[in-house]
Design a protein around this motif. Structure first.
Motif, PDB file in Angstrom:
ATOM      1  N   VAL A   5      23.381  95.834  55.738  1.00  0.00           N
ATOM      2  CA  VAL A   5      24.793  95.633  56.158  1.00  0.00           C
ATOM      3  C   VAL A   5      25.844  96.687  55.602  1.00  0.00           C
ATOM      4  O   VAL A   5      25.329  96.737  54.672  1.00  0.00           O
ATOM      5  CB  VAL A   5      25.303  94.144  56.184  1.00  0.00           C
ATOM      6  N   ALA A   6      26.681  97.275  56.540  1.00  0.00           N
ATOM      7  CA  ALA A   6      27.700  97.956  55.898  1.00  0.00           C
ATOM      8  C   ALA A   6      29.096  97.368  56.175  1.00  0.00           C
ATOM      9  O   ALA A   6      29.285  96.749  57.190  1.00  0.00           O
ATOM     10  CB  ALA A   6      27.635  99.638  56.573  1.00  0.00           C
ATOM     11  N   VAL A   7      29.861  97.242  55.165  1.00  0.00           N
ATOM     12  CA  VAL A   7      31.112  96.638  55.158  1.00  0.00           C
ATOM     13  C   VAL A   7      32.075  98.098  55.229  1.00  0.00           C
ATOM     14  O   VAL A   7      31.855  98.750  54.066  1.00  0.00           O
ATOM     15  CB  VAL A   7      31.448  95.646  54.222  1.00  0.00           C
ATOM     16  N   VAL A   8      32.698  98.195  56.156  1.00  0.00           N
ATOM     17  CA  VAL A   8      33.481  99.363  56.347  1.00  0.00           C
ATOM     18  C   VAL A   8      35.122  98.961  56.186  1.00  0.00           C
ATOM     19  O   VAL A   8      35.676  98.005  56.757  1.00  0.00           O
ATOM     20  CB  VAL A   8      33.397  99.901  57.924  1.00  0.00           C
ATOM     21  N   GLY A   9      35.657  99.792  55.289  1.00  0.00           N
ATOM     22  CA  GLY A   9      36.997  99.382  54.772  1.00  0.00           C
ATOM     23  C   GLY A   9      36.843  98.225  53.463  1.00  0.00           C
ATOM     24  O   GLY A   9      37.682  97.350  53.501  1.00  0.00           O
ATOM     25  N   VAL A  10      35.915  98.451  52.676  1.00  0.00           N
ATOM     26  CA  VAL A  10      35.506  97.320  52.077  1.00  0.00           C
ATOM     27  C   VAL A  10      36.384  96.942  50.628  1.00  0.00           C
ATOM     28  O   VAL A  10      36.503  95.977  50.233  1.00  0.00           O
ATOM     29  CB  VAL A  10      34.301  97.793  51.155  1.00  0.00           C
ATOM     30  N   THR A  11      37.578  98.141  50.566  1.00  0.00           N
ATOM     31  CA  THR A  11      38.495  97.945  49.413  1.00  0.00           C
ATOM     32  C   THR A  11      39.762  97.344  50.069  1.00  0.00           C
ATOM     33  O   THR A  11      40.557  97.032  49.297  1.00  0.00           O
ATOM     34  CB  THR A  11      38.837  99.282  48.797  1.00  0.00           C
ATOM     35  N   GLY A  12      39.775  97.038  51.445  1.00  0.00           N
ATOM     36  CA  GLY A  12      41.044  96.539  52.040  1.00  0.00           C
ATOM     37  C   GLY A  12      40.933  94.854  51.567  1.00  0.00           C
ATOM     38  O   GLY A  12      39.833  94.193  51.211  1.00  0.00           O
ATOM     39  N   ALA A  13      42.188  94.131  51.980  1.00  0.00           N
ATOM     40  CA  ALA A  13      42.244  92.765  51.956  1.00  0.00           C
ATOM     41  C   ALA A  13      41.027  91.879  52.701  1.00  0.00           C
ATOM     42  O   ALA A  13      40.636  91.010  52.010  1.00  0.00           O
ATOM     43  CB  ALA A  13      43.706  92.341  52.472  1.00  0.00           C
ATOM     44  N   VAL A  14      40.851  92.411  53.803  1.00  0.00           N
ATOM     45  CA  VAL A  14      39.725  91.744  54.596  1.00  0.00           C
ATOM     46  C   VAL A  14      38.578  92.223  54.259  1.00  0.00           C
ATOM     47  O   VAL A  14      37.360  91.396  54.196  1.00  0.00           O
ATOM     48  CB  VAL A  14      40.066  92.205  56.172  1.00  0.00           C
ATOM     49  N   GLY A  15      38.213  93.496  53.935  1.00  0.00           N
ATOM     50  CA  GLY A  15      36.773  93.961  53.410  1.00  0.00           C
ATOM     51  C   GLY A  15      36.441  93.399  52.227  1.00  0.00           C
ATOM     52  O   GLY A  15      35.108  92.883  52.259  1.00  0.00           O
ATOM     53  N   GLN A  16      37.285  92.992  51.335  1.00  0.00           N
ATOM     54  CA  GLN A  16      37.006  92.376  50.082  1.00  0.00           C
ATOM     55  C   GLN A  16      36.410  91.126  50.128  1.00  0.00           C
ATOM     56  O   GLN A  16      35.267  90.391  49.941  1.00  0.00           O
ATOM     57  CB  GLN A  16      38.092  92.255  49.069  1.00  0.00           C
ATOM     58  N   VAL A  17      37.013  90.396  51.170  1.00  0.00           N
ATOM     59  CA  VAL A  17      36.611  88.979  51.600  1.00  0.00           C
ATOM     60  C   VAL A  17      35.399  88.931  52.400  1.00  0.00           C
ATOM     61  O   VAL A  17      34.635  87.893  52.184  1.00  0.00           O
ATOM     62  CB  VAL A  17      37.967  88.399  52.108  1.00  0.00           C
ATOM     63  N   MET A  18      35.235  89.810  53.134  1.00  0.00           N
ATOM     64  CA  MET A  18      34.139  90.007  53.982  1.00  0.00           C
ATOM     65  C   MET A  18      32.732  89.933  53.038  1.00  0.00           C
ATOM     66  O   MET A  18      31.754  89.333  53.205  1.00  0.00           O
ATOM     67  CB  MET A  18      33.901  91.456  54.900  1.00  0.00           C
ATOM     68  N   SER A  20      32.666  88.960  49.997  1.00  0.00           N
ATOM     69  CA  SER A  20      32.535  87.543  49.200  1.00  0.00           C
ATOM     70  C   SER A  20      31.782  86.569  50.281  1.00  0.00           C
ATOM     71  O   SER A  20      31.136  85.524  49.601  1.00  0.00           O
ATOM     72  CB  SER A  20      33.795  87.231  48.610  1.00  0.00           C
ATOM     73  N   ILE A  21      32.192  86.598  51.479  1.00  0.00           N
ATOM     74  CA  ILE A  21      31.981  85.366  52.485  1.00  0.00           C
ATOM     75  C   ILE A  21      30.223  85.816  52.707  1.00  0.00           C
ATOM     76  O   ILE A  21      29.572  84.694  52.847  1.00  0.00           O
ATOM     77  CB  ILE A  21      32.755  85.516  53.625  1.00  0.00           C
ATOM     78  N   LEU A  22      29.895  86.912  52.747  1.00  0.00           N
ATOM     79  CA  LEU A  22      28.306  87.315  52.999  1.00  0.00           C
ATOM     80  C   LEU A  22      27.687  86.711  51.861  1.00  0.00           C
ATOM     81  O   LEU A  22      26.598  85.817  52.022  1.00  0.00           O
ATOM     82  CB  LEU A  22      28.096  88.683  52.816  1.00  0.00           C
ATOM     83  N   GLU A  23      28.150  86.582  50.603  1.00  0.00           N
ATOM     84  CA  GLU A  23      27.332  86.086  49.599  1.00  0.00           C
ATOM     85  C   GLU A  23      27.644  84.429  49.362  1.00  0.00           C
ATOM     86  O   GLU A  23      26.670  83.623  49.363  1.00  0.00           O
ATOM     87  CB  GLU A  23      28.175  86.664  48.337  1.00  0.00           C
ATOM     88  N   GLU A  24      28.780  83.899  49.692  1.00  0.00           N
ATOM     89  CA  GLU A  24      29.080  82.676  49.824  1.00  0.00           C
ATOM     90  C   GLU A  24      28.051  81.794  50.787  1.00  0.00           C
ATOM     91  O   GLU A  24      27.661  80.833  50.395  1.00  0.00           O
ATOM     92  CB  GLU A  24      30.505  82.221  50.231  1.00  0.00           C
ATOM     93  N   ARG A  25      28.036  82.537  51.918  1.00  0.00           N
ATOM     94  CA  ARG A  25      27.134  81.878  53.330  1.00  0.00           C
ATOM     95  C   ARG A  25      25.752  82.479  53.069  1.00  0.00           C
ATOM     96  O   ARG A  25      24.872  82.052  54.035  1.00  0.00           O
ATOM     97  CB  ARG A  25      27.969  82.202  54.511  1.00  0.00           C
ATOM     98  N   GLN A  26      25.506  83.143  52.072  1.00  0.00           N
ATOM     99  CA  GLN A  26      24.012  83.303  51.757  1.00  0.00           C
ATOM    100  C   GLN A  26      23.461  84.093  53.119  1.00  0.00           C
ATOM    101  O   GLN A  26      22.552  83.916  53.644  1.00  0.00           O
ATOM    102  CB  GLN A  26      22.984  82.202  51.296  1.00  0.00           C
TER     103      GLN A  26
END
Ligand code: 2RA
Length: 338
Positions: A5-18, A20-26
């Motif tokens: 998976v690639a998270v694009v815009g990873v340092t932005g407000a939404v990217g950062q939470v994307m 953490s949610i990938l991890e939270e939801r395994q």
């Protein structure tokens, strides 16, 4: 199976939470690639106990990943999302860039999950605007039960919807004003601390703002019903996280507040908090910020209309309004499609 998976815009407000949610939801991530502009390349993000180096989006090879979660700004998605799609990656784009494209699905998993199948057109799925998502999660069960002909909505949107600079502006102004030292606004045209601004995104020729028009266009596309009349007023408020909405609907058939409350109590993604007493309603700060549900309260029949119903709808605009909705789409994608 696992998916790169690639998270694009990873340092932005939404990217950062994307991330953490990938991890939270395994989410079944094989390898995570953190992508951002050249300016952010070299920074690090944490994922599953590992420190991942942020890479430059411009030089990334998207054939290395199966899924791309994009939140880099519309102008960046316009260039890189089609490139990623052509490289075989399925893009879930959180910007406004593709939402109105007829061949690109606009998806809220609790509302129109079947639309995900259209990803095959261009390998792009559009994530709706945060204020549309929370409103339709709440309205979908009522629409299915009795139909909806018209929606009047006033939104009270937190500054995190604008981004990190706006969060910093509200915090800075608040501190300065509490010290009786006004600060000239930079992110917004007027002071946002202890104030509300009836202006989100650009003004259109018809006097509505683009944020308000998004709620009209996106509601009709997601519900697959361009007969639904929508009349929004989008307001920015001095809240950090969580959008609130005063929603007034006219239904095709009569529904009582009690019936609506019972329907919503069983609806996916919804938590009803509706006591007719002080504090018996949800707010951005006390319920929504940092959580996943769409909260609904103040359910009451409209005294001015025989088929009118009023709702108060609150949700975290960065989670369900963006990052969580995107990851939920990806979960359906990997379960049923790729
Ligand atoms: C906002 N919905 O709140 C817009 C974009 N996130 O500013």
């Amino acid at each position: 199976r696992v998916f790169d998976v690639a998270v694009v815009g990873v340092t932005g407000a939404v990217g950062q939470v994307m991330v953490s949610i990938l991890e939270e939801r395994q989410f079944p991530v094989g390898r995570l690639y953190a992508l951002a502009s050249e300016r952010s390349a070299g920074k690090r993000v944490q994922f599953r106990g590992q420190s991942i180096v942020v890479e430059n989006l411009d030089t990334f090879d998207f054939s290395k990943v199966q899924i791309g979660l994009f939140s880099p700004g519309a102008s960046v998605s316009k260039i890189y999302a089609p490139k990623a799609g052509e490289a075989g990656c399925v893009v879930i784009d959180n910007t406004s860039q593709f939402r109105q494209d007829a061949d690109i699905p606009l998806v809220v998993p609790e509302v129109n999950p079947q639309a995900i199948a259209q990803y095959k057109n261009r390998h792009i799925i559009a994530n709706p605007n945060c204020s549309t998502i929370q409103m339709l999660v709440a309205l979908k069960p009522i629409y299915d039960a009795v139909g909806i002909t018209r929606i009047n909505v006033a939104t009270y949107q937190s500054v995190s919807g604008t981004g990190k600079e706006a969060i910093e502006e509200l915090a800075g102004q608040t501190a300065a004003l509490l010290n009786a030292k006004p600060i000239e606004p930079t992110v917004y045209p007027k002071q946002i601390a202890f104030n509300v601004l009836p202006h989100i995104d650009v003004f259109m020729d018809n006097g509505y703002t683009k944020e308000e028009m998004k709620m009209i266009w996106e509601t009709q596309k997601i519900m697959g019903d361009d007969r639904i009349l929508v009349n929004p007023t989008a307001v920015r408020v001095p809240v950090f996280y969580g959008h609130s909405e005063a929603v007034h609907i006219e239904t095709r058939e009569k529904i009582t507040a009690e019936q609506a409350r019972a329907l919503l109590s069983k609806a996916p993604g919804v938590v009803v908090m509706d006591e007719r007493a002080p504090g018996g309603y949800p707010t951005a700060v006390t319920e929504a910020a940092g959580t996943d549900p769409v909260f609904v309260g103040r359910i009451r029949e409209d005294l001015s209309h025989p088929n009118g119903l009023n709702l108060w709808v609150v949700s975290d605009n960065i989670r369900k309004g963006a990052a969580l909705n995107s990851v939920q789409i990806a979960e359906i994608l990997v379960k049923d499609y790729i």
